[in-house]
Design an enzyme around this catalytic site. Structure first.
Site, short mmCIF file in Angstrom:
data_model
loop_
_atom_site.label_atom_id
_atom_site.label_comp_id
_atom_site.label_asym_id
_atom_site.label_seq_id
_atom_site.Cartn_x
_atom_site.Cartn_y
_atom_site.Cartn_z
N HIS A 112 0.83 -1.21 0.00
CA HIS A 112 0.00 0.00 0.00
C HIS A 112 0.86 1.26 0.00
O HIS A 112 0.38 2.35 0.26
CB HIS A 112 -1.01 0.01 1.16
N ASP A 145 2.53 2.09 -2.79
CA ASP A 145 2.65 2.59 -4.18
C ASP A 145 1.81 3.84 -4.42
O ASP A 145 2.30 4.82 -4.96
CB ASP A 145 2.39 1.48 -5.23
N GLY A 166 -7.87 -13.51 -8.04
CA GLY A 166 -8.32 -13.22 -6.68
C GLY A 166 -7.36 -13.70 -5.61
O GLY A 166 -7.70 -13.73 -4.43
N ALA A 167 -6.15 -14.08 -6.00
CA ALA A 167 -5.19 -14.64 -5.04
C ALA A 167 -4.16 -13.61 -4.58
O ALA A 167 -3.21 -13.95 -3.88
CB ALA A 167 -4.49 -15.85 -5.65
N SER A 217 -1.80 -10.62 -8.74
CA SER A 217 -1.89 -9.73 -9.91
C SER A 217 -2.27 -10.42 -11.20
O SER A 217 -1.67 -10.20 -12.26
CB SER A 217 -0.55 -8.98 -10.13
N SER A 218 -3.31 -11.23 -11.13
CA SER A 218 -3.79 -11.85 -12.36
C SER A 218 -4.29 -10.80 -13.34
O SER A 218 -4.14 -10.94 -14.55
CB SER A 218 -4.90 -12.86 -12.06
N GLU A 273 -7.00 -0.19 -15.16
CA GLU A 273 -7.48 -0.65 -13.84
C GLU A 273 -8.32 0.44 -13.17
O GLU A 273 -9.41 0.18 -12.66
CB GLU A 273 -6.25 -0.98 -13.00
N ASP A 306 1.76 -3.48 -9.45
CA ASP A 306 1.55 -4.74 -10.15
C ASP A 306 2.06 -4.69 -11.59
O ASP A 306 2.75 -5.59 -12.06
CB ASP A 306 0.07 -5.12 -10.15
C1 GLA Z 1 -2.92 -4.20 -5.07
C2 GLA Z 1 -2.82 -2.98 -5.98
C3 GLA Z 1 -1.43 -2.38 -5.95
C4 GLA Z 1 -0.95 -2.14 -4.53
C5 GLA Z 1 -1.18 -3.38 -3.68
C6 GLA Z 1 -0.87 -3.14 -2.22
O1 GLA Z 1 -2.11 -5.23 -5.57
O2 GLA Z 1 -3.15 -3.34 -7.30
O3 GLA Z 1 -1.42 -1.18 -6.70
O4 GLA Z 1 -1.57 -1.01 -3.97
O5 GLA Z 1 -2.51 -3.85 -3.76
O6 GLA Z 1 0.50 -2.93 -2.04
#
Ligand code: GLA
Length: 386
Positions: free
Chosen positions: A38, A40, A126-127, A130-131, A164, A176
């Site tokens: 969190h 980023d 959903g895991a 970063s799918s 996104e 991601d």
């Molecule tokens: C998700 C978001 C990212 C980042 C993370 C937490 O993966 O897509 O941009 O904020 O949560 O680090």
């Protein structure tokens, strides 16, 4: 199909679906964030690496303005879309990721016309791996090449993020997509999210006799709603009250004063971000100095901060972390946006079976659904594979 992408198989699936060979196949990986959660969207630091699970798209350009999309998972029907009427509101289900990227690139002036697209992904959705970014980055890389658009990797990162944010509706940062596009084999990517400057940090787990285990709790999350945006709002409130552009501008020395100016909950959110940024810098320094065997405590401290201060963990993630630590892990933490998804554990390679069994047993004893547990290693970023 297995966890790794077989480009020939994806090309064949395209041919079976559309009756002709694709112009090419492009793949982009999912990611594990080693540390920096969190941070980023607070213009801070992150340290992800790409994993050996990826999304692959086979694409063939068409002469008209029609897009036909088919995926190997989810609903099996081919979706046909008139690109003349493409808008962020008109995209459904998984097609919002590829079409979102197409929409953003067209906004940037890239003349993408009709195409046929076949998607196959081995990144569990959903895991917390970063799918969605994997799909976005595969598609963005493909059209950048097919249309000779000349966008840089940094620009492609922002294309994925805009898809996104503006199409899917998740107010996420650049972690991601940066991992998926900038990663290389055997390295983590240190990224300054304010400047988008990055460098590769060697992460040779095998040489240190270690591996990173992912525990996918199967507890699903959705960042377009709920907790994720609430955390982002808290961070923005904290920055506003403290008079800084973003929480990136604070250090540990600012925390005592911040405590007096913020409500208790916002203060804890801010404290997580400030300390997490420092932990990322410390992790990079320790990887450089002593290698991966030295970073365990930082990972575990990061988890405690997400559990107690940022409050984005859940019972399943905490159990995965605690059980791994009790069974020989050097460090463990949840990874990704939180509220479910995956935890990672840094373990001696020899402890693979015992940690996996201990976590599975603990989940069964607690009455939780069986987790999916697998080792990952730092893999290459997005590229043309056929
Ligand atoms: C998700 C978001 C990212 C980042 C993370 C937490 O993966 O897509 O941009 O904020 O949560 O680090």
């Amino acid at each position: 199909m297995s966890a790794s992408i077989d480009a020939a198989q994806v090309a064949q699936a395209f041919a079976d679906t559309f009756g002709t060979a694709p112009d090419g196949v492009w793949s982009a990986p999912g990611r594990v964030n080693l540390i920096g959660e969190h941070t980023d969207y607070n213009e801070g630091f992150v340290l992800p690496f790409a994993i050996d699970r990826a999304a692959a798209v086979a694409i063939r350009l068409r002469e008209d303005n029609t897009a036909r999309l088919h995926s190997s998972y989810g609903e099996q029907a081919t979706l046909t879309v008139d690109l003349n009427t493409l808008s962020p509101d008109s995209m459904e289900g998984w097609t919002a990721y590829p079409l979102g990227v197409v929409w953003v690139m067209r906004q940037l002036g890239v003349a993408i016309g009709g195409f046929d697209l076949y998607l196959h992904s081995t990144v569990p959705s959903g895991a917390g791996l970063s799918s969605s970014a994997a799909i976005e980055c595969a598609v963005a890389t493909a059209f950048n090449e097919l249309e000779n658009a000349g966008l840089s990797l940094r620009e492609l990162v922002l294309v994925g993020q805009r898809a996104e944010n503006e199409v899917v509706g998740a107010p996420t940062g650049i972690l991601d997509q940066s991992a998926s596009l900038l990663a290389t084999d055997g390295h983590a990517v240190f990224l300054d999210c304010r400047t988008q400057e990055s460098h590769l940090v060697p992460l040779d787990l095998a040489a240190a006799g270690l591996l990173i285990l992912v525990v996918d709790t199967k507890v699903s999350h959705a960042h377009a709603t709920g907790g994720y945006s609430a955390r982002r709002a808290s961070c923005e409130l904290g920055a506003e009250v403290l008079g800084v552009v973003s929480l990136r501008d604070l250090t540990a020395a600012d925390l005592p004063e911040a405590a007096g100016l913020l409500d208790e909950e916002t203060y804890r959110r801010v404290r997580h971000i400030v300390r997490e940024n420092q932990r990322v810098l410390d992790t990079v320094a320790m990887l450089d100095d002593g290698g991966p065997g030295t970073i365990g405590e930082l990972l575990t401290a990061s988890h405690a901060s997400m559990r107690d201060d940022f409050e984005i963990s859940c019972a399943e993630l905490d159990l995965a972390v605690d059980t791994a630590l009790a069974n020989g892990a050097l460090g463990a933490r949840m990874t990704g946006g939180g509220f479910g998804g995956s935890a990672i554990a840094l373990i001696p390679a020899a402890a693979l079976a015992s940690v996996r069994d201990a976590v599975s047993t603990a989940f069964a004893d607690a009455g939780f659904s069986a987790p999916d547990i697998f080792a990952v290693s730092p893999a290459p970023g997005a590229r043309k594979v056929s």
